[in-house]
Design a protein around this motif. Structure first.
Motif, short mmCIF file in Angstrom:
data_model
loop_
_atom_site.label_atom_id
_atom_site.label_comp_id
_atom_site.label_asym_id
_atom_site.label_seq_id
_atom_site.Cartn_x
_atom_site.Cartn_y
_atom_site.Cartn_z
N CYS A 180 34.48 32.85 45.62
CA CYS A 180 35.56 33.34 44.76
C CYS A 180 34.99 33.78 43.42
N VAL A 181 34.11 32.95 42.86
CA VAL A 181 33.51 33.26 41.57
C VAL A 181 32.68 34.54 41.66
N ASP A 182 31.92 34.69 42.74
CA ASP A 182 31.13 35.91 42.93
C ASP A 182 32.03 37.13 43.05
N TYR A 183 33.09 37.01 43.82
CA TYR A 183 34.02 38.13 43.99
C TYR A 183 34.66 38.51 42.66
N LEU A 184 35.06 37.50 41.89
CA LEU A 184 35.68 37.76 40.59
C LEU A 184 34.68 38.41 39.63
N ALA A 185 33.41 38.03 39.70
CA ALA A 185 32.40 38.66 38.84
C ALA A 185 32.31 40.15 39.17
N GLN A 186 32.38 40.50 40.45
CA GLN A 186 32.37 41.91 40.86
C GLN A 186 33.63 42.61 40.33
N GLN A 187 34.76 41.94 40.45
CA GLN A 187 36.02 42.51 39.97
C GLN A 187 35.96 42.73 38.46
N GLN A 188 35.36 41.79 37.75
CA GLN A 188 35.28 41.89 36.30
C GLN A 188 34.48 43.14 35.90
N GLU A 189 33.42 43.44 36.64
CA GLU A 189 32.61 44.63 36.35
C GLU A 189 33.41 45.91 36.59
N ARG A 190 34.27 45.91 37.62
CA ARG A 190 35.05 47.09 37.98
C ARG A 190 36.29 47.29 37.12
N ILE A 191 36.79 46.21 36.55
CA ILE A 191 38.09 46.25 35.89
C ILE A 191 38.12 47.22 34.71
N ASP A 192 37.00 47.37 34.00
CA ASP A 192 36.98 48.29 32.86
C ASP A 192 37.28 49.72 33.28
N HIS A 193 36.87 50.09 34.48
CA HIS A 193 37.07 51.45 34.97
C HIS A 193 38.40 51.63 35.70
N GLU A 194 38.94 50.54 36.25
CA GLU A 194 40.10 50.65 37.13
C GLU A 194 41.39 50.10 36.55
N ALA A 195 41.31 49.37 35.45
CA ALA A 195 42.53 48.76 34.88
C ALA A 195 43.48 49.87 34.43
N PRO A 196 44.77 49.69 34.64
CA PRO A 196 45.73 50.69 34.19
C PRO A 196 45.77 50.76 32.67
N ASP A 197 46.23 51.88 32.15
CA ASP A 197 46.39 52.03 30.70
C ASP A 197 47.36 50.96 30.20
N GLY A 198 47.09 50.47 29.00
CA GLY A 198 48.00 49.50 28.40
C GLY A 198 47.75 48.07 28.81
N VAL A 199 46.55 47.79 29.39
CA VAL A 199 46.22 46.43 29.82
C VAL A 199 44.82 46.09 29.35
N PRO B 64 42.75 31.33 43.40
CA PRO B 64 42.40 30.21 44.27
C PRO B 64 40.97 30.38 44.80
N PRO B 65 40.36 29.30 45.28
CA PRO B 65 38.99 29.40 45.81
C PRO B 65 38.84 30.41 46.94
N ASP B 66 39.91 30.66 47.70
CA ASP B 66 39.80 31.60 48.82
C ASP B 66 40.30 33.01 48.46
N PHE B 67 40.37 33.34 47.14
CA PHE B 67 40.67 34.70 46.73
C PHE B 67 39.52 35.60 47.16
N PRO B 68 39.73 36.76 47.72
CA PRO B 68 40.95 37.55 47.77
C PRO B 68 41.78 37.35 49.04
N ASP B 69 41.39 36.40 49.90
CA ASP B 69 42.20 36.18 51.10
C ASP B 69 43.57 35.61 50.74
N ALA B 70 43.62 34.80 49.70
CA ALA B 70 44.89 34.23 49.22
C ALA B 70 45.19 34.85 47.86
N PRO B 71 46.47 35.06 47.55
CA PRO B 71 46.83 35.68 46.28
C PRO B 71 46.63 34.74 45.10
#
Length: 188
Positions: free
Chosen positions: A32-51, A87-94
């Motif tokens: 989960c932590v590894d997946y979130l680290a990848q998401q964190q790197e992508r978020i700057d490019h993919e986050a919607p305006d105003g967030v 949750p630990p099983d993200f992204p399988d669980a919301p």
């Protein structure tokens, strides 16, 4: 949406995973932590305006997003913080999602839990839709569009009864309550 006790455990487990990661422990426990680290790197490019999004240093499984009220909506001018607990099983669980900032909206409970089709349908989403940026887009959409009059989506019954009332006075009261929360959101 979700079981409070399991969310607390998920948050505690996230803190444990973060500590293990900092000590250089086995990364297999930290998918989960590894997946979130990848998401964190992508978020700057993919986050919607105003967030904007920040990650809790003590627990990388807890993120706080700040959503700026979309222009030309009742929430225009507001700054609303939303906590995402993965949750630990993200992204399988919301993730568990709730507004930390008080908001008066038919689709957001008084405790800050939003009604999001995205979370309800999580298990049926395409993998690319199970991303943090997709979830943030859904949260912005909640504030950018008019609330649905469908009763099954109403988590704040007071807001819903005022917003969908036939009385002009009730509708004015709804807008007054929204504006009060928008002003409060700017002052802490």
């Amino acid at each position: 949406i979700g079981d409070w006790s399991s969310d607390v455990c998920s948050s505690d487990l996230g803190t444990q995973q973060t500590a293990l990661r900092k000590r250089g422990a086995d990364s297999a426990v930290n998918s989960c932590v590894d997946y979130l680290a990848q998401q964190q790197e992508r978020i700057d490019h993919e986050a919607p305006d105003g967030v904007s999004v920040g990650v809790d240093e003590a627990n990388v499984c807890v993120w706080v997003a700040t959503i700026f009220g979309p222009a030309e909506t009742l929430w225009d001018g507001g700054m609303f913080q939303v906590e995402l607990v993965f949750p630990p099983d993200f992204p399988d669980a919301p993730p568990y999602v709730h507004f930390l900032t008080s908001i008066f909206h038919p689709h957001i409970s008084p405790l800050g839990v939003p009604y999001l089709r995205h979370l309800i349908m999580w298990n049926h989403l395409e993998p690319k839709e199970k991303s943090v940026s997709s979830l943030l887009t859904a949260l912005v959409g909640l504030l950018a569009s008019d609330p649905s009059p469908e009763p099954a989506t109403h988590l704040n019954l007071e807001a819903a009864s005022l917003a969908f009332s036939r009385s002009d006075d009730d509708k004015k009261e709804y807008k007054k309550q929204v504006k009060k929360r928008v002003q409060r959101s700017m002052h802490g």
